[in-house]
Write a protein that holds these residues in place. Structure first.
Motif, PDB file in Angstrom:
ATOM      1  N   LEU A 147       0.839  -1.192   0.000  1.00 34.47           N
ATOM      2  CA  LEU A 147       0.000   0.000   0.000  1.00 34.47           C
ATOM      3  C   LEU A 147       0.875   1.243   0.000  1.00 34.47           C
ATOM      4  CD1 LEU A 147      -2.688  -1.083   2.619  1.00 34.47           C
ATOM      5  CD2 LEU A 147      -2.858  -1.158   0.135  1.00 34.47           C
TER       6      LEU A 147
ATOM      7  N   PRO B  21       2.139   4.833   1.117  1.00 32.87           N
ATOM      8  CA  PRO B  21       2.159   5.475   2.443  1.00 32.87           C
ATOM      9  C   PRO B  21       1.168   6.633   2.506  1.00 32.87           C
ATOM     10  CG  PRO B  21       4.093   6.095   1.167  1.00 32.87           C
ATOM     11  CD  PRO B  21       3.401   5.030   0.388  1.00 32.87           C
ATOM     12  N   ASN B  22       0.758   6.978   3.713  1.00 29.15           N
ATOM     13  CA  ASN B  22      -0.181   8.088   3.921  1.00 29.15           C
ATOM     14  C   ASN B  22       0.462   9.411   3.513  1.00 29.15           C
ATOM     15  OD1 ASN B  22      -2.053   6.282   4.961  1.00 29.15           O
ATOM     16  ND2 ASN B  22      -1.258   6.500   7.043  1.00 29.15           N
ATOM     17  N   ASP B  23      -0.416  10.382   3.215  1.00 30.73           N
ATOM     18  CA  ASP B  23       0.090  11.705   2.852  1.00 30.73           C
ATOM     19  C   ASP B  23       0.815  12.342   4.033  1.00 30.73           C
ATOM     20  OD1 ASP B  23      -1.059  11.350   0.416  1.00 30.73           O
ATOM     21  OD2 ASP B  23      -2.927  12.385   0.949  1.00 30.73           O
ATOM     22  N   ILE B  24       1.854  13.096   3.701  1.00 24.86           N
ATOM     23  CA  ILE B  24       2.621  13.764   4.747  1.00 24.86           C
ATOM     24  C   ILE B  24       1.768  14.876   5.349  1.00 24.86           C
ATOM     25  CG2 ILE B  24       4.709  15.101   5.231  1.00 24.86           C
ATOM     26  CD1 ILE B  24       6.042  13.650   2.930  1.00 24.86           C
ATOM     27  N   GLN B  25       1.606  14.873   6.653  1.00 22.19           N
ATOM     28  CA  GLN B  25       0.771  15.866   7.321  1.00 22.19           C
ATOM     29  C   GLN B  25       1.488  17.206   7.397  1.00 22.19           C
ATOM     30  OE1 GLN B  25      -0.405  14.311  11.099  1.00 22.19           O
ATOM     31  NE2 GLN B  25      -1.525  12.577  10.224  1.00 22.19           N
TER      32      GLN B  25
END
Length: 450
Positions: free
Chosen positions: A399, A401-405
């Motif tokens: 998957l 990775p999540n978006d960088i906050q």
């Protein structure tokens, strides 16, 4: 340390020890007043001079030893001798249909597979030599090559006459052992006949992933337990690959429902290249192997009728000459076969106004890596080059990775309070101090009221 040095000094070379050599060096350095060693290389030169000019006495050989001297045989002489024996096979009347591997090897080389011309000729001669051995052979072809850890296996497939019946193992199907296989690890050596496999061995081979070692008599220590050696597992994997990947052009064979036999079509014409480049133009030639390790379903007398019906529904016999288009798709692919076209795709016509094409079609199986079928407008061949293992591993799709906050907003900084005068009452820090302070205030208030 002393013991090791003594072993070094006692080391013998042509009757002289290292200690004797050092003594001779010392003697020459003392006697030769003109010799002056300036460096270690000068000392080494003197040592080599003594070795080269030393006389080694060799005892004379007896008359019997001289008369019984054997000629020294070099490795290349033995290789040429074995090759000549294979090449000088006398032409005999062969009743079997022998595959023309020399011609088909040129077809394989066009798609990146195949052997050198020398190896292809040795394979062709090996096919003839095996066909001459047994008169019960009706068809013989080169099956492929199985990779092993030490030495690879070359495999030849033989189909015996139906009138010849070998004793079958218990619970085994005669149709499963219809194909006989010979293997060798050197094309100049003799070919070994692989044994028949039992139903239990075929059933256990479906759950084993094993890289062959190159030793036919090696014990198989895998789970589930496989009662046999490497040669039995090798035969089981060859049968599984054959029954899953041996293809034929559509229309070459026909199946008789009454006799349950497959025969050639009388008037067959090789399909055009456009049809061969689709999955509709190819069918499976052998029957499928059931999960219980047989071609036909084995009805165990100890089981009830309901249980047998459930087993038949879970493991049905597929129709013969089934199209490869009906195969179960492999993962996200459209089917179980990859089709690739080589050469020129332009269509021509010959002098007889018939269509002519020079393109070559390759079908590669996803489930069994190494199983391919190559064809042109005249010939086709199914062959295998691989480790004999099924592709059971799903592709790894990690998957994202999540978006960088985003960074949080900065907090306003407030200076620490530092009053000029000390307050009368300090605020307690803990809950216990607050409770004791509250009790003290209540006690003071009660005393004032009294």
């Amino acid at each position: 340390m002393d013991v090791q040095l003594q072993k070094i000094f006692d080391s013998n070379y042509k009757g002289k020890t290292l200690y004797n050599h050092f003594c001779e060096l010392y003697y020459q350095m003392q006697e030769n007043k003109y010799y002056k060693a300036q460096s270690l290389s000068d000392f080494e030169d003197l040592s080599n001079f003594i070795k080269e000019n030393r006389f080694y006495h060799l005892p004379l050989k007896t008359a019997d030893q001289v008369n019984n001297l054997q000629d020294q045989i070099f490795p290349w002489q033995e290789y040429c001798k074995q090759q000549m024996q294979l090449m000088q096979i006398k032409a005999k009347v062969i009743n079997a249909t022998v595959q023309n591997f020399l011609k088909l090897n040129a077809l394989l080389n066009n798609v990146g597979y195949g052997f050198t011309d020398e190896d292809a000729y040795l394979i062709q001669q090996s096919l003839k030599s095996i066909a001459i051995r047994d008169s019960n052979i009706i068809n013989i072809r080169f099956w492929g090559k199985l990779f092993a850890q030490n030495r690879d296996y070359y495999v030849i497939e033989v189909q015996l006459s139906k009138s010849y019946k070998e004793p079958q193992p218990i619970d085994c199907d005669e149709k499963l052992n219809e194909y006989v296989h010979y293997v060798t690890q050197d094309l100049l050596e003799d070919w070994a006949l692989l044994p028949q496999v039992t139903r239990k061995q075929m059933e256990a081979s479906r759950f084993i992933t094993y890289v062959f070692s190159g030793n036919l008599n090696k014990e198989i220590t895998q789970y589930p337990i496989f009662n046999g050696k490497e040669k039995h597992l090798l035969k089981a994997q060859i049968l599984r690959i054959t029954h899953a990947n041996l293809l034929a052009p559509r229309g070459l064979y026909r199946f008789d429902d009454e006799t349950k036999l497959i025969t050639f079509e009388d008037e067959f014409k090789m399909p055009e290249s456009a049809e061969l480049s689709t999955m509709d133009g190819w069918v499976h030639l052998p029957p499928n192997i059931l999960k219980q390790g047989r071609i036909t379903f084995y009805e165990d007398p100890s089981l009830k009728e309901e249980e047998l019906n459930q087993m038949k529904e879970a493991d049905p016999e597929l129709e013969r000459l089934k199209s490869i288009k009906d195969d179960k798709p492999f993962e996200q692919n459209e089917g179980n076969w990859n089709i690739k076209i080589f050469g020129e795709t332009q269509q021509y016509t010959n002098q007889e106004e018939q269509p002519l094409s020079y393109q070559i079609v390759q079908l590669r199986n996803y489930l069994w890596p190494g199983a391919i079928t190559v064809s042109n407008s005249n010939d086709f061949i199914s062959i295998y080059f691989g480790y004999g293992n099924k592709n059971q591993q799903n592709s790894f799709n990690p998957l994202a990775p999540n978006d960088i906050q985003e960074e949080p907003e900065d907090i306003d900084e407030i200076p620490e309070p530092n009053p000029r005068e000390q307050p009368d009452e300090l605020e307690p820090d803990s809950d216990d101090e607050r409770r004791r302070e509250q009790e003290r205030r209540e006690a003071e208030l009660q005393q004032q009221q009294e």
